[in-house]
Design a protein around this motif. Sequence first.
Motif, PDB file in Angstrom:
ATOM      1  N   ALA A   1       0.785  -1.235   0.000  1.00 12.99           N
ATOM      2  CA  ALA A   1       0.000   0.000   0.000  1.00 12.99           C
ATOM      3  C   ALA A   1       0.816   1.284   0.000  1.00 12.99           C
ATOM      4  CB  ALA A   1      -0.931   0.005   1.217  1.00 12.99           C
ATOM      5  N   TRP A   2       2.069   1.236   0.386  1.00 13.13           N
ATOM      6  CA  TRP A   2       2.864   2.447   0.603  1.00 13.13           C
ATOM      7  C   TRP A   2       2.856   3.403  -0.586  1.00 13.13           C
ATOM      8  CZ3 TRP A   2       4.804   5.538   4.082  1.00 13.13           C
ATOM      9  CH2 TRP A   2       5.775   6.473   3.703  1.00 13.13           C
ATOM     10  N   ARG A   3       3.268   2.954  -1.733  1.00 15.95           N
ATOM     11  CA  ARG A   3       3.403   3.837  -2.902  1.00 15.95           C
ATOM     12  C   ARG A   3       2.063   4.447  -3.291  1.00 15.95           C
ATOM     13  NH1 ARG A   3       6.291   1.459  -7.726  1.00 15.95           N
ATOM     14  NH2 ARG A   3       6.536   3.658  -8.222  1.00 15.95           N
ATOM     15  N   THR A   4       1.011   3.658  -3.262  1.00 13.60           N
ATOM     16  CA  THR A   4      -0.306   4.160  -3.646  1.00 13.60           C
ATOM     17  C   THR A   4      -0.810   5.191  -2.643  1.00 13.60           C
ATOM     18  OG1 THR A   4      -0.775   2.024  -4.650  1.00 13.60           O
ATOM     19  CG2 THR A   4      -2.629   3.468  -4.307  1.00 13.60           C
TER      20      THR A   4
ATOM     21  N   ARG B   1       1.171   8.455  -3.325  1.00  5.86           N
ATOM     22  CA  ARG B   1       0.687   9.111  -4.547  1.00  5.86           C
ATOM     23  C   ARG B   1      -0.707   9.680  -4.364  1.00  5.86           C
ATOM     24  NH1 ARG B   1       1.798   4.652  -8.785  1.00  5.86           N
ATOM     25  NH2 ARG B   1       3.685   3.965  -7.818  1.00  5.86           N
ATOM     26  N   ALA B   2      -1.567   8.944  -3.687  1.00  2.57           N
ATOM     27  CA  ALA B   2      -2.923   9.450  -3.450  1.00  2.57           C
ATOM     28  C   ALA B   2      -2.876  10.733  -2.629  1.00  2.57           C
ATOM     29  CB  ALA B   2      -3.766   8.388  -2.744  1.00  2.57           C
ATOM     30  N   ALA B   3      -2.012  10.781  -1.626  1.00  2.21           N
ATOM     31  CA  ALA B   3      -1.891  11.986  -0.801  1.00  2.21           C
ATOM     32  C   ALA B   3      -1.406  13.175  -1.631  1.00  2.21           C
ATOM     33  CB  ALA B   3      -0.947  11.728   0.374  1.00  2.21           C
ATOM     34  N   VAL B   4      -0.474  12.930  -2.553  1.00  2.00           N
ATOM     35  CA  VAL B   4      -0.004  14.005  -3.430  1.00  2.00           C
ATOM     36  C   VAL B   4      -1.153  14.509  -4.292  1.00  2.00           C
ATOM     37  CG1 VAL B   4       1.470  14.543  -5.418  1.00  2.00           C
ATOM     38  CG2 VAL B   4       2.428  13.330  -3.461  1.00  2.00           C
ATOM     39  N   PHE B   5      -1.893  13.597  -4.884  1.00  2.00           N
ATOM     40  CA  PHE B   5      -3.000  14.009  -5.742  1.00  2.00           C
ATOM     41  C   PHE B   5      -4.146  14.633  -4.951  1.00  2.00           C
ATOM     42  CE2 PHE B   5      -1.172  11.061  -8.959  1.00  2.00           C
ATOM     43  CZ  PHE B   5      -0.938  12.033  -9.923  1.00  2.00           C
ATOM     44  N   LEU B   6      -4.212  14.348  -3.663  1.00  2.00           N
ATOM     45  CA  LEU B   6      -5.224  14.978  -2.826  1.00  2.00           C
ATOM     46  C   LEU B   6      -4.795  16.369  -2.365  1.00  2.00           C
ATOM     47  CD1 LEU B   6      -6.336  11.875  -0.746  1.00  2.00           C
ATOM     48  CD2 LEU B   6      -7.729  13.146  -2.396  1.00  2.00           C
ATOM     49  N   GLY B   7      -3.579  16.777  -2.714  1.00  2.00           N
ATOM     50  CA  GLY B   7      -3.150  18.146  -2.447  1.00  2.00           C
ATOM     51  C   GLY B   7      -1.960  18.305  -1.533  1.00  2.00           C
ATOM     52  N   ALA B   8      -1.365  17.225  -1.061  1.00  2.00           N
ATOM     53  CA  ALA B   8      -0.198  17.332  -0.187  1.00  2.00           C
ATOM     54  C   ALA B   8       1.069  17.492  -1.027  1.00  2.00           C
ATOM     55  CB  ALA B   8      -0.075  16.088   0.687  1.00  2.00           C
ATOM     56  N   LEU B   9       2.037  18.186  -0.475  1.00  2.00           N
ATOM     57  CA  LEU B   9       3.353  18.254  -1.100  1.00  2.00           C
ATOM     58  C   LEU B   9       4.017  16.890  -0.932  1.00  2.00           C
ATOM     59  CD1 LEU B   9       4.433  21.756   0.236  1.00  2.00           C
ATOM     60  CD2 LEU B   9       3.632  21.189  -2.067  1.00  2.00           C
ATOM     61  N   PRO B  10       4.978  16.536  -1.791  1.00  2.00           N
ATOM     62  CA  PRO B  10       5.571  15.182  -1.732  1.00  2.00           C
ATOM     63  C   PRO B  10       6.081  14.764  -0.350  1.00  2.00           C
ATOM     64  CG  PRO B  10       6.199  16.236  -3.769  1.00  2.00           C
ATOM     65  CD  PRO B  10       5.474  17.278  -2.949  1.00  2.00           C
ATOM     66  N   HIS B  11       6.793  15.640   0.342  1.00  2.00           N
ATOM     67  CA  HIS B  11       7.295  15.248   1.670  1.00  2.00           C
ATOM     68  C   HIS B  11       6.147  15.126   2.674  1.00  2.00           C
ATOM     69  CE1 HIS B  11       7.175  19.640   2.122  1.00  2.00           C
ATOM     70  NE2 HIS B  11       7.103  19.429   3.425  1.00  2.00           N
ATOM     71  N   GLU B  12       5.110  15.948   2.528  1.00  2.00           N
ATOM     72  CA  GLU B  12       3.937  15.830   3.394  1.00  2.00           C
ATOM     73  C   GLU B  12       3.186  14.532   3.103  1.00  2.00           C
ATOM     74  OE1 GLU B  12       2.627  20.483   3.951  1.00  2.00           O
ATOM     75  OE2 GLU B  12       2.059  19.443   2.103  1.00  2.00           O
TER      76      GLU B  12
ATOM     77  N   ALA C   1     -11.333   1.104   1.535  1.00  2.00           N
ATOM     78  CA  ALA C   1     -12.132   2.275   1.889  1.00  2.00           C
ATOM     79  C   ALA C   1     -11.788   2.743   3.305  1.00  2.00           C
ATOM     80  CB  ALA C   1     -13.623   1.965   1.782  1.00  2.00           C
ATOM     81  N   TYR C   2     -11.613   1.806   4.205  1.00  2.00           N
ATOM     82  CA  TYR C   2     -11.281   2.131   5.588  1.00  2.00           C
ATOM     83  C   TYR C   2      -9.938   2.862   5.665  1.00  2.00           C
ATOM     84  CZ  TYR C   2     -11.205   1.305  10.673  1.00  2.00           C
ATOM     85  OH  TYR C   2     -11.186   1.448  12.038  1.00  2.00           O
ATOM     86  N   VAL C   3      -8.932   2.361   4.946  1.00  2.00           N
ATOM     87  CA  VAL C   3      -7.594   2.942   5.000  1.00  2.00           C
ATOM     88  C   VAL C   3      -7.560   4.307   4.304  1.00  2.00           C
ATOM     89  CG1 VAL C   3      -5.187   2.652   4.261  1.00  2.00           C
ATOM     90  CG2 VAL C   3      -6.425   0.738   5.281  1.00  2.00           C
ATOM     91  N   TYR C   4      -8.226   4.443   3.167  1.00  2.00           N
ATOM     92  CA  TYR C   4      -8.227   5.741   2.489  1.00  2.00           C
ATOM     93  C   TYR C   4      -9.025   6.774   3.269  1.00  2.00           C
ATOM     94  CZ  TYR C   4      -5.423   4.013  -1.233  1.00  2.00           C
ATOM     95  OH  TYR C   4      -4.368   3.505  -1.929  1.00  2.00           O
ATOM     96  N   ARG C   5     -10.010   6.342   4.017  1.00  2.00           N
ATOM     97  CA  ARG C   5     -10.721   7.255   4.914  1.00  2.00           C
ATOM     98  C   ARG C   5      -9.748   7.741   5.983  1.00  2.00           C
ATOM     99  NH1 ARG C   5     -15.434  10.089   5.335  1.00  2.00           N
ATOM    100  NH2 ARG C   5     -16.637   9.452   7.095  1.00  2.00           N
TER     101      ARG C   5
ATOM    102  N   VAL D   1      -6.878   5.802  -7.285  1.00  2.00           N
ATOM    103  CA  VAL D   1      -6.815   4.692  -6.330  1.00  2.00           C
ATOM    104  C   VAL D   1      -7.633   3.507  -6.840  1.00  2.00           C
ATOM    105  CG1 VAL D   1      -7.282   4.027  -3.934  1.00  2.00           C
ATOM    106  CG2 VAL D   1      -6.421   6.300  -4.433  1.00  2.00           C
ATOM    107  N   GLN D   2      -8.563   3.757  -7.740  1.00  2.00           N
ATOM    108  CA  GLN D   2      -9.414   2.759  -8.379  1.00  2.00           C
ATOM    109  C   GLN D   2     -10.361   2.074  -7.397  1.00  2.00           C
ATOM    110  OE1 GLN D   2      -6.830   0.230 -10.690  1.00  2.00           O
ATOM    111  NE2 GLN D   2      -6.571   1.805 -12.251  1.00  2.00           N
ATOM    112  N   LEU D   3     -10.915   2.882  -6.495  1.00  2.00           N
ATOM    113  CA  LEU D   3     -11.958   2.369  -5.642  1.00  2.00           C
ATOM    114  C   LEU D   3     -13.257   2.343  -6.444  1.00  2.00           C
ATOM    115  CD1 LEU D   3     -11.349   4.294  -2.279  1.00  2.00           C
ATOM    116  CD2 LEU D   3     -10.535   2.026  -2.923  1.00  2.00           C
ATOM    117  N   THR D   4     -14.161   1.481  -6.069  1.00  2.00           N
ATOM    118  CA  THR D   4     -15.459   1.445  -6.732  1.00  2.00           C
ATOM    119  C   THR D   4     -16.262   2.671  -6.297  1.00  2.00           C
ATOM    120  OG1 THR D   4     -16.538   0.238  -4.951  1.00  2.00           O
ATOM    121  CG2 THR D   4     -15.468  -1.090  -6.688  1.00  2.00           C
ATOM    122  N   GLU D   5     -17.382   2.890  -6.962  1.00  2.00           N
ATOM    123  CA  GLU D   5     -18.263   3.997  -6.588  1.00  2.00           C
ATOM    124  C   GLU D   5     -18.702   3.861  -5.131  1.00  2.00           C
ATOM    125  OE1 GLU D   5     -21.966   4.554  -8.870  1.00  2.00           O
ATOM    126  OE2 GLU D   5     -20.604   5.376 -10.383  1.00  2.00           O
TER     127      GLU D   5
END
Length: 178
Positions: A16-19, A22-33, A60-64, A134-138
């Motif tokens: 899960a680490w890399r995803t 990357r998800a955090a970056v795309f959600l608006g965090a800077l890379p180190h954040e 879903a639990y982890v991305y929440r 992240v390719q979560l379902t709807e």
Amino acid sequence: MDRDTEAEYAAYVEQAWRTLVRAAVFLGALPHEAEDLAQTTLVRCYTGWDKVSSADNRDAYVYRMLLNCLRDNRRSRWWKDRAATGELADGGPGSLQTSVGDGTDAVATADAVHRALGCLTKPNRDVVVLRYFVQLTERQTADVLGVPAGTVKSRLSRSLAQLAANDHILDLSGGASR
């Protein structure tokens, strides 16, 4: 934690680490954040691994949890002080200063996508990132965000229309929208 549970957790972290970063970056965090957020999320997973591993929808639990960590980070005094001093003026998600002079298409594409996502509202960006990156379902996306599936659909529709007309994306396609 027993050895089997520890091994299961370690395998999950590796997967899960890399995803998460990357998800955090795309959600608006800077890379180190983003790395800090992923690490904080995984630490919270470790302390509550029984709940995480037994969740009906672990992703879903982890991305929440990741979204909650991001929100906590944004609410912190450090973030407020940093935003008040204007340090974010040139470093926010909508204004990356990435150099494309090295000629790689991958860098240009990543920069354009990041800039385009930065133009979306936070709720719309969250839906796009969770659903397509992240390719979560709807249903999973709705569970993560705590909204009805219909809200996910409507946010996606608006977001995709906005992204299709975004100058950064149009630059990638030579100015032609689909």
